[in-house]
Design a protein around this motif. Structure first.
Motif, PDB file in Angstrom:
ATOM      1  N   MET A 201       0.815  -1.212   0.000  1.00 57.79           N
ATOM      2  CA  MET A 201       0.000   0.000   0.000  1.00 57.79           C
ATOM      3  C   MET A 201       0.851   1.266   0.000  1.00 57.79           C
ATOM      4  O   MET A 201       0.342   2.354  -0.262  1.00 57.79           O
ATOM      5  CB  MET A 201      -0.945  -0.007   1.201  1.00 57.79           C
ATOM      6  N   ASN A 202       2.146   1.132   0.287  1.00 59.76           N
ATOM      7  CA  ASN A 202       3.056   2.272   0.191  1.00 59.76           C
ATOM      8  C   ASN A 202       3.542   2.502  -1.238  1.00 59.76           C
ATOM      9  O   ASN A 202       4.213   3.487  -1.528  1.00 59.76           O
ATOM     10  CB  ASN A 202       4.262   2.056   1.118  1.00 59.76           C
ATOM     11  N   ASN A 203       3.190   1.574  -2.126  1.00 58.65           N
ATOM     12  CA  ASN A 203       3.616   1.627  -3.524  1.00 58.65           C
ATOM     13  C   ASN A 203       2.494   2.255  -4.350  1.00 58.65           C
ATOM     14  O   ASN A 203       1.417   1.672  -4.518  1.00 58.65           O
ATOM     15  CB  ASN A 203       3.915   0.202  -4.012  1.00 58.65           C
ATOM     16  N   SER A 204       2.743   3.441  -4.875  1.00 57.21           N
ATOM     17  CA  SER A 204       1.697   4.158  -5.605  1.00 57.21           C
ATOM     18  C   SER A 204       1.254   3.402  -6.853  1.00 57.21           C
ATOM     19  O   SER A 204       0.078   3.466  -7.252  1.00 57.21           O
ATOM     20  CB  SER A 204       2.173   5.563  -5.979  1.00 57.21           C
ATOM     21  N   GLU A 205       2.171   2.670  -7.503  1.00 60.30           N
ATOM     22  CA  GLU A 205       1.799   1.905  -8.685  1.00 60.30           C
ATOM     23  C   GLU A 205       0.891   0.731  -8.330  1.00 60.30           C
ATOM     24  O   GLU A 205      -0.037   0.384  -9.074  1.00 60.30           O
ATOM     25  CB  GLU A 205       3.053   1.403  -9.410  1.00 60.30           C
ATOM     26  N   TYR A 206       1.161   0.121  -7.180  1.00 61.41           N
ATOM     27  CA  TYR A 206       0.279  -0.956  -6.700  1.00 61.41           C
ATOM     28  C   TYR A 206      -1.119  -0.399  -6.429  1.00 61.41           C
ATOM     29  O   TYR A 206      -2.126  -0.994  -6.821  1.00 61.41           O
ATOM     30  CB  TYR A 206       0.870  -1.573  -5.428  1.00 61.41           C
ATOM     31  N   ARG A 207      -1.196   0.750  -5.767  1.00 59.94           N
ATOM     32  CA  ARG A 207      -2.503   1.340  -5.450  1.00 59.94           C
ATOM     33  C   ARG A 207      -3.232   1.742  -6.726  1.00 59.94           C
ATOM     34  O   ARG A 207      -4.449   1.592  -6.836  1.00 59.94           O
ATOM     35  CB  ARG A 207      -2.327   2.559  -4.530  1.00 59.94           C
TER      36      ARG A 207
ATOM     37  N   SER B 291     -10.814   6.247  -6.084  1.00 62.76           N
ATOM     38  CA  SER B 291     -10.119   7.483  -5.737  1.00 62.76           C
ATOM     39  C   SER B 291      -9.410   7.349  -4.395  1.00 62.76           C
ATOM     40  O   SER B 291      -8.257   7.759  -4.240  1.00 62.76           O
ATOM     41  CB  SER B 291     -11.126   8.640  -5.687  1.00 62.76           C
ATOM     42  N   VAL B 292     -10.083   6.738  -3.428  1.00 62.45           N
ATOM     43  CA  VAL B 292      -9.486   6.577  -2.103  1.00 62.45           C
ATOM     44  C   VAL B 292      -8.261   5.665  -2.164  1.00 62.45           C
ATOM     45  O   VAL B 292      -7.193   5.981  -1.646  1.00 62.45           O
ATOM     46  CB  VAL B 292     -10.531   6.024  -1.115  1.00 62.45           C
ATOM     47  N   VAL B 293      -8.422   4.508  -2.822  1.00 61.76           N
ATOM     48  CA  VAL B 293      -7.329   3.540  -2.905  1.00 61.76           C
ATOM     49  C   VAL B 293      -6.130   4.125  -3.644  1.00 61.76           C
ATOM     50  O   VAL B 293      -4.977   3.933  -3.254  1.00 61.76           O
ATOM     51  CB  VAL B 293      -7.813   2.248  -3.604  1.00 61.76           C
ATOM     52  N   THR B 294      -6.391   4.848  -4.723  1.00 62.53           N
ATOM     53  CA  THR B 294      -5.321   5.360  -5.565  1.00 62.53           C
ATOM     54  C   THR B 294      -4.536   6.481  -4.897  1.00 62.53           C
ATOM     55  O   THR B 294      -3.305   6.546  -5.017  1.00 62.53           O
ATOM     56  CB  THR B 294      -5.893   5.866  -6.904  1.00 62.53           C
ATOM     57  N   HIS B 295      -5.222   7.347  -4.168  1.00 63.66           N
ATOM     58  CA  HIS B 295      -4.588   8.590  -3.702  1.00 63.66           C
ATOM     59  C   HIS B 295      -4.200   8.588  -2.226  1.00 63.66           C
ATOM     60  O   HIS B 295      -3.527   9.522  -1.781  1.00 63.66           O
ATOM     61  CB  HIS B 295      -5.503   9.774  -3.989  1.00 63.66           C
ATOM     62  N   PHE B 296      -4.609   7.566  -1.463  1.00 61.74           N
ATOM     63  CA  PHE B 296      -4.297   7.557  -0.039  1.00 61.74           C
ATOM     64  C   PHE B 296      -3.571   6.268   0.326  1.00 61.74           C
ATOM     65  O   PHE B 296      -3.896   5.192  -0.169  1.00 61.74           O
ATOM     66  CB  PHE B 296      -5.575   7.678   0.797  1.00 61.74           C
ATOM     67  N   ASP B 297      -2.570   6.390   1.182  1.00 66.42           N
ATOM     68  CA  ASP B 297      -1.841   5.229   1.689  1.00 66.42           C
ATOM     69  C   ASP B 297      -2.647   4.628   2.835  1.00 66.42           C
ATOM     70  O   ASP B 297      -2.683   5.190   3.939  1.00 66.42           O
ATOM     71  CB  ASP B 297      -0.446   5.643   2.157  1.00 66.42           C
TER      72      ASP B 297
END
Length: 337
Positions: free
Chosen positions: A192-198, A222-228
């Motif tokens: 979840m710290n990996n922006s590409e994974y999110r 939107s939540v999953v993509t932009h927030f850790d």
């Protein structure tokens, strides 16, 4: 129906509609409607089929490959195995024998070919009653009841593993489950710290693959993509692991595509057998998506000669759950009949 439309109506199969008097191509097409009900990572359904008389070729659809989460295509091959197992169980139910040829697939080759025979004399070592469970099985993300599995159920799960290259570990020791829960928390934090994974996860959430309404899916994307969400996910999933009565682990003797496909077949067979005993399953892939965590898991479980392929929870729940939607079969047939 639009072939790009996700729908739950694909679960409404009536075996009495089997086209017994039609050519074998039409019968194979009917059987494939059971294949697409198989579980797959992020419900990506990464399969493609062609029908050539009695030969059904199964390909990996790499446009549906999770390149970030599943960098080595382990989950892709497992998903294909689940679909193949559903197809074979349905074929047996309708009186077919079959032969499976596995391929160490390249980009353009099929991963397997199933050839049907209509003499119906093939004996099966599968547990009884699996066909009905194809349309009943579901994945649960809920906390499971504090209720242990009786020995006959455990025996049935072990008897579901028919492949020589696949072994099943059923883990119920509290200390080991706690250690696996800690590994799960670490893996969730990393992913979840990996922006590409999110971003990748957010895509599948956003198109509704996980069963949410259009509006909720777009909000969740939107939540999953932009927030850790690492802290929240790690705490939640760690608790799911620790509280499950059983953690299952499938291990293979090799790590090639055919072995992974066979592990997928074994998992689907086990999940259907579990469903017949009112159990539910829940894959937990994050640990195995990170090589160092995968290796530590094997060490903790005591695997000295084998490769961890699939980790999942097993247990009981009173939670009612609807099926996740699927894309209709026509989306996955490369040629139309």
């Amino acid at each position: 129906m639009n072939s790009d439309e996700l729908t739950t109506t694909v679960w409404e199969l009536d075996q009495d509609e089997f086209p017994a008097d039609e050519p074998i191509e039409e019968q194979a097409r009917f059987l494939l409607r059971y294949a697409i009900l198989a579980p797959s990572s992020h419900n990506s359904q990464p399969w493609q089929f062609t029908i050539d008389e009695d030969r059904i070729q199964i390909f990996a659809d790499e446009t549906r490959w999770l390149e970030v989460a599943d960098h080595d295509k382990r989950e892709l091959h497992l998903s294909l195995g689940c679909a193949i197992e559903n197809f074979c169980i349905a074929a047996e139910h309708f009186g077919f024998d079959y032969r499976i040829q596995y391929h160490d697939s390249g980009e353009t080759d099929s991963i397997a070919v199933v050839t049907l025979h209509s003499d119906g004399n093939q004996s099966s070592d599968r547990p009884r009653g699996l066909f009905k469970q194809i349309t009943e099985r579901y994945t649960s993300h809920a906390l499971f009841e504090d209720r242990s599995l009786p020995q006959p159920t455990r025996d049935t799960l072990h008897q579901s593993i028919l492949e020589d290259v696949v072994s099943l570990y059923l883990i119920d020791e509290p200390g080991l489950k706690r250690s696996i829960g800690e590994l799960q928390a670490e893996a969730d934090q990393i992913q979840m710290n990996n922006s590409e994974y999110r971003k990748e996860l957010g895509y599948w959430v956003g198109i509704g693959a996980l069963g949410q309404s259009w509006l909720m899916a777009r909000i969740a994307q939107s939540v999953v993509t932009h927030f850790d969400l690492g802290d929240r996910e790690s705490q939640k999933n760690s608790e799911l692991v620790r509280s499950a009565p059983i953690i299952g682990l499938l291990v293979t003797s090799t790590d090639d595509p055919p072995a992974r496909v066979k592990a997928g077949q074994a998992y689907e067979r086990l999940a259907l057998a579990a469903s017949a005993d009112d159990l539910v399953t829940h894959p937990m892939s994050q640990i195995l998506e990170i090589p160092e965590k995968r290796e530590r898991l094997g060490t903790q479980v005591g695997i000295t000669d084998g490769i961890s392929q699939h980790l999942f929870r097993l247990g009981y729940t009173d939670e009612s759950q609807d099926h996740t939607p699927r894309w209709p079969l026509e989306r996955f047939l490369s040629t139309q009949l």
